[in-house]
Design a protein around this motif. Sequence first.
Motif, PDB file in Angstrom:
ATOM      1  N   GLY A  12       0.850  -1.192   0.000  1.00 60.10           N
ATOM      2  CA  GLY A  12       0.000   0.000   0.000  1.00 60.10           C
ATOM      3  C   GLY A  12       0.878   1.231   0.000  1.00 60.10           C
ATOM      4  N   ARG A  13       0.242   2.400  -0.105  1.00 59.34           N
ATOM      5  CA  ARG A  13       1.033   3.630   0.003  1.00 59.34           C
ATOM      6  C   ARG A  13       1.072   4.105   1.449  1.00 59.34           C
ATOM      7  NH1 ARG A  13      -1.163   7.739  -2.037  1.00 59.34           N
ATOM      8  NH2 ARG A  13      -3.178   6.724  -2.305  1.00 59.34           N
ATOM      9  N   PHE A  14       0.013   3.772   2.207  1.00 55.16           N
ATOM     10  CA  PHE A  14      -0.051   4.091   3.632  1.00 55.16           C
ATOM     11  C   PHE A  14       0.181   5.582   3.890  1.00 55.16           C
ATOM     12  CE2 PHE A  14       1.641  -0.311   3.176  1.00 55.16           C
ATOM     13  CZ  PHE A  14       0.465  -0.975   3.521  1.00 55.16           C
ATOM     14  N   HIS A  18      -3.591   3.746   8.527  1.00 58.17           N
ATOM     15  CA  HIS A  18      -4.795   3.993   9.336  1.00 58.17           C
ATOM     16  C   HIS A  18      -5.339   2.698   9.947  1.00 58.17           C
ATOM     17  CE1 HIS A  18      -7.118   2.560   5.898  1.00 58.17           C
ATOM     18  NE2 HIS A  18      -6.694   3.558   5.117  1.00 58.17           N
ATOM     19  N   HIS A  21      -5.968  -0.291   7.670  1.00 63.32           N
ATOM     20  CA  HIS A  21      -4.729  -1.042   7.391  1.00 63.32           C
ATOM     21  C   HIS A  21      -4.374  -1.929   8.585  1.00 63.32           C
ATOM     22  CE1 HIS A  21      -3.643   2.667   4.749  1.00 63.32           C
ATOM     23  NE2 HIS A  21      -4.121   1.722   3.970  1.00 63.32           N
ATOM     24  N   VAL A  24      -6.378  -5.042   8.647  1.00 65.29           N
ATOM     25  CA  VAL A  24      -5.919  -5.990   7.630  1.00 65.29           C
ATOM     26  C   VAL A  24      -4.668  -6.724   8.133  1.00 65.29           C
ATOM     27  CG1 VAL A  24      -4.989  -6.236   5.299  1.00 65.29           C
ATOM     28  CG2 VAL A  24      -6.839  -4.646   5.717  1.00 65.29           C
ATOM     29  N   ASN A 104      -6.695  -5.643  -2.469  1.00 61.86           N
ATOM     30  CA  ASN A 104      -8.050  -5.422  -2.974  1.00 61.86           C
ATOM     31  C   ASN A 104      -7.992  -4.702  -4.307  1.00 61.86           C
ATOM     32  OD1 ASN A 104      -9.418  -6.517  -0.726  1.00 61.86           O
ATOM     33  ND2 ASN A 104      -8.912  -4.674   0.431  1.00 61.86           N
ATOM     34  N   PRO A 123     -10.986  -8.165   3.704  1.00 62.42           N
ATOM     35  CA  PRO A 123     -12.250  -7.422   3.837  1.00 62.42           C
ATOM     36  C   PRO A 123     -11.976  -5.937   4.056  1.00 62.42           C
ATOM     37  CG  PRO A 123     -11.856  -8.827   5.764  1.00 62.42           C
ATOM     38  CD  PRO A 123     -10.760  -9.106   4.793  1.00 62.42           C
ATOM     39  N   MET A 124     -12.903  -5.073   3.632  1.00 63.32           N
ATOM     40  CA  MET A 124     -12.774  -3.628   3.850  1.00 63.32           C
ATOM     41  C   MET A 124     -13.430  -3.276   5.184  1.00 63.32           C
ATOM     42  SD  MET A 124     -11.141  -1.819   1.785  1.00 63.32           S
ATOM     43  CE  MET A 124     -10.596  -1.550   0.116  1.00 63.32           C
ATOM     44  N   PHE A 125     -12.726  -2.558   6.012  1.00 63.96           N
ATOM     45  CA  PHE A 125     -13.263  -2.157   7.310  1.00 63.96           C
ATOM     46  C   PHE A 125     -13.633  -0.681   7.274  1.00 63.96           C
ATOM     47  CE2 PHE A 125     -10.141  -5.544   7.979  1.00 63.96           C
ATOM     48  CZ  PHE A 125     -10.909  -6.491   8.644  1.00 63.96           C
ATOM     49  N   ARG A 127     -14.861   1.557   5.411  1.00 61.77           N
ATOM     50  CA  ARG A 127     -14.134   2.207   4.324  1.00 61.77           C
ATOM     51  C   ARG A 127     -14.447   3.701   4.153  1.00 61.77           C
ATOM     52  NH1 ARG A 127      -9.495   2.773   1.875  1.00 61.77           N
ATOM     53  NH2 ARG A 127      -9.622   3.010  -0.368  1.00 61.77           N
ATOM     54  N   TYR A 130     -12.099   4.906   7.195  1.00 57.73           N
ATOM     55  CA  TYR A 130     -10.739   4.374   7.186  1.00 57.73           C
ATOM     56  C   TYR A 130     -10.231   4.369   5.744  1.00 57.73           C
ATOM     57  CZ  TYR A 130     -11.663   2.613  11.936  1.00 57.73           C
ATOM     58  OH  TYR A 130     -11.967   2.495  13.260  1.00 57.73           O
ATOM     59  N   GLY A 132      -7.276   6.598   3.274  1.00 54.23           N
ATOM     60  CA  GLY A 132      -6.203   7.591   3.237  1.00 54.23           C
ATOM     61  C   GLY A 132      -6.697   8.923   2.687  1.00 54.23           C
ATOM     62  N   THR A 133      -7.489   8.851   1.596  1.00 48.43           N
ATOM     63  CA  THR A 133      -7.997  10.077   0.968  1.00 48.43           C
ATOM     64  C   THR A 133      -8.832  10.887   1.961  1.00 48.43           C
ATOM     65  OG1 THR A 133      -8.041   8.922  -1.144  1.00 48.43           O
ATOM     66  CG2 THR A 133      -9.363  10.928  -0.995  1.00 48.43           C
ATOM     67  N   ARG A 136      -6.568  12.357   4.797  1.00 47.76           N
ATOM     68  CA  ARG A 136      -5.796  13.523   4.331  1.00 47.76           C
ATOM     69  C   ARG A 136      -6.709  14.746   4.186  1.00 47.76           C
ATOM     70  NH1 ARG A 136      -3.898   9.467   0.964  1.00 47.76           N
ATOM     71  NH2 ARG A 136      -4.911  10.310  -0.895  1.00 47.76           N
TER      72      ARG A 136
HETATM   73  P1  ATP Z   1      -5.801   6.181  -0.516  1.00 43.48           P
HETATM   74  O1  ATP Z   1      -7.190   6.731  -0.317  1.00 43.48           O
HETATM   75  O2  ATP Z   1      -4.711   7.182  -0.396  1.00 43.48           O
HETATM   76  O3  ATP Z   1      -5.668   5.320  -1.752  1.00 43.48           O
HETATM   77  P2  ATP Z   1      -6.137   3.820   1.129  1.00 43.48           P
HETATM   78  O4  ATP Z   1      -6.916   3.964   2.387  1.00 43.48           O
HETATM   79  O5  ATP Z   1      -6.832   3.192  -0.052  1.00 43.48           O
HETATM   80  O6  ATP Z   1      -5.540   5.248   0.762  1.00 43.48           O
HETATM   81  P3  ATP Z   1      -3.747   2.372   0.431  1.00 43.48           P
HETATM   82  O7  ATP Z   1      -2.408   2.657   0.979  1.00 43.48           O
HETATM   83  O8  ATP Z   1      -4.079   2.780  -0.961  1.00 43.48           O
HETATM   84  O9  ATP Z   1      -4.817   3.048   1.465  1.00 43.48           O
HETATM   85  O10 ATP Z   1      -4.142   0.851   0.610  1.00 43.48           O
HETATM   86  C1  ATP Z   1      -3.275  -0.191   0.881  1.00 43.48           C
HETATM   87  C2  ATP Z   1      -4.077  -1.459   0.987  1.00 43.48           C
HETATM   88  O11 ATP Z   1      -4.936  -1.386   2.137  1.00 43.48           O
HETATM   89  C3  ATP Z   1      -4.999  -1.699  -0.220  1.00 43.48           C
HETATM   90  O12 ATP Z   1      -4.968  -3.072  -0.572  1.00 43.48           O
HETATM   91  C4  ATP Z   1      -6.349  -1.315   0.291  1.00 43.48           C
HETATM   92  O13 ATP Z   1      -7.391  -2.030  -0.347  1.00 43.48           O
HETATM   93  C5  ATP Z   1      -6.258  -1.691   1.783  1.00 43.48           C
HETATM   94  N1  ATP Z   1      -7.172  -0.891   2.570  1.00 43.48           N
HETATM   95  C6  ATP Z   1      -7.276   0.451   2.585  1.00 43.48           C
HETATM   96  N2  ATP Z   1      -8.249   0.854   3.429  1.00 43.48           N
HETATM   97  C7  ATP Z   1      -8.771  -0.255   3.966  1.00 43.48           C
HETATM   98  C8  ATP Z   1      -9.846  -0.504   4.887  1.00 43.48           C
HETATM   99  N3  ATP Z   1     -10.561   0.480   5.434  1.00 43.48           N
HETATM  100  N4  ATP Z   1     -10.114  -1.790   5.215  1.00 43.48           N
HETATM  101  C9  ATP Z   1      -9.399  -2.789   4.661  1.00 43.48           C
HETATM  102  N5  ATP Z   1      -8.389  -2.629   3.759  1.00 43.48           N
HETATM  103  C10 ATP Z   1      -8.081  -1.375   3.418  1.00 43.48           C
END
Ligand code: ATP
Length: 188
Positions: A12-14, A18, A21, A24, A104, A123-125, A127, A130, A132-133, A136
């Motif tokens: 991820g870019r992290f 958060h 992450h 996960v 994902n 799974p997405m928690f 979303r 949680y 990054g966008t 920020r």
């Molecule tokens: P951005 O909005 O900057 O893209 P992001 O929250 O999507 O940030 P990333 O660093 O792009 O974070 O994601 C890294 C990995 O973490 C990806 O595989 C993404 O699907 C997963 N991920 C991000 N947010 C969540 C979440 N809320 N629950 C589960 N997995 C997540």
Amino acid sequence: MKAKNRDCLLIGRFQPFHKGHLQVVKAIARDCDDIIIGIGSAQYSHTAENPFTAGERHLMISRALQEEGIGNFFLVPIVDINRYAIWVSHVVSMVPPFSRVYTNNGLTRRLFLEEGYEVSSSPMFNREQYSGTEIRRRIASNDQWEQLVPKAVVSVIKEIDGVSRLRDLAPSQRREVDESGAGIGEDA
Ligand code: ATP
Ligand code: MG
């Protein structure tokens, strides 16, 4: 007891790391021996999309996982190469051996599957929050964000003056700097 010996990769870019992450990583920790966390787009920092350096993200993740008592991880910065056909070999050349990838992202999934890796989605928690966008956006616009990231990440962001950095990087702020002639010549 884990069913199998396996080492797993999460990329991820992290920006920033958060609580989604963290969930996960905790889920992966139940299925895997070692967790390799690739810090993607490692060469970027100081932009609205990628405000934090790879080193700062490294600190956020290592302190957050330490705080959770998770110790079986490796953190590896990975710079973009912008050539999808060879991206998997680039990643492989930078990280310890692994057999399964958690993602994902459809493109990441496809690229690793084509190279014969086992790919799992996580799974997405929560979303909506949680993300990054979203985090920020909240930091830059002075909305509440601290509850969306692990405590250790709040400390790192404060230590590096990350809140002011994000505000200065917000598009409206950048325009004012550019118009005053004090820009540094890039249009990120
Ligand atoms: P951005 O909005 O900057 O893209 P992001 O929250 O999507 O940030 P990333 O660093 O792009 O974070 O994601 C890294 C990995 O973490 C990806 O595989 C993404 O699907 C997963 N991920 C991000 N947010 C969540 C979440 N809320 N629950 C589960 N997995 C997540
Ligand atoms: Mg993302």
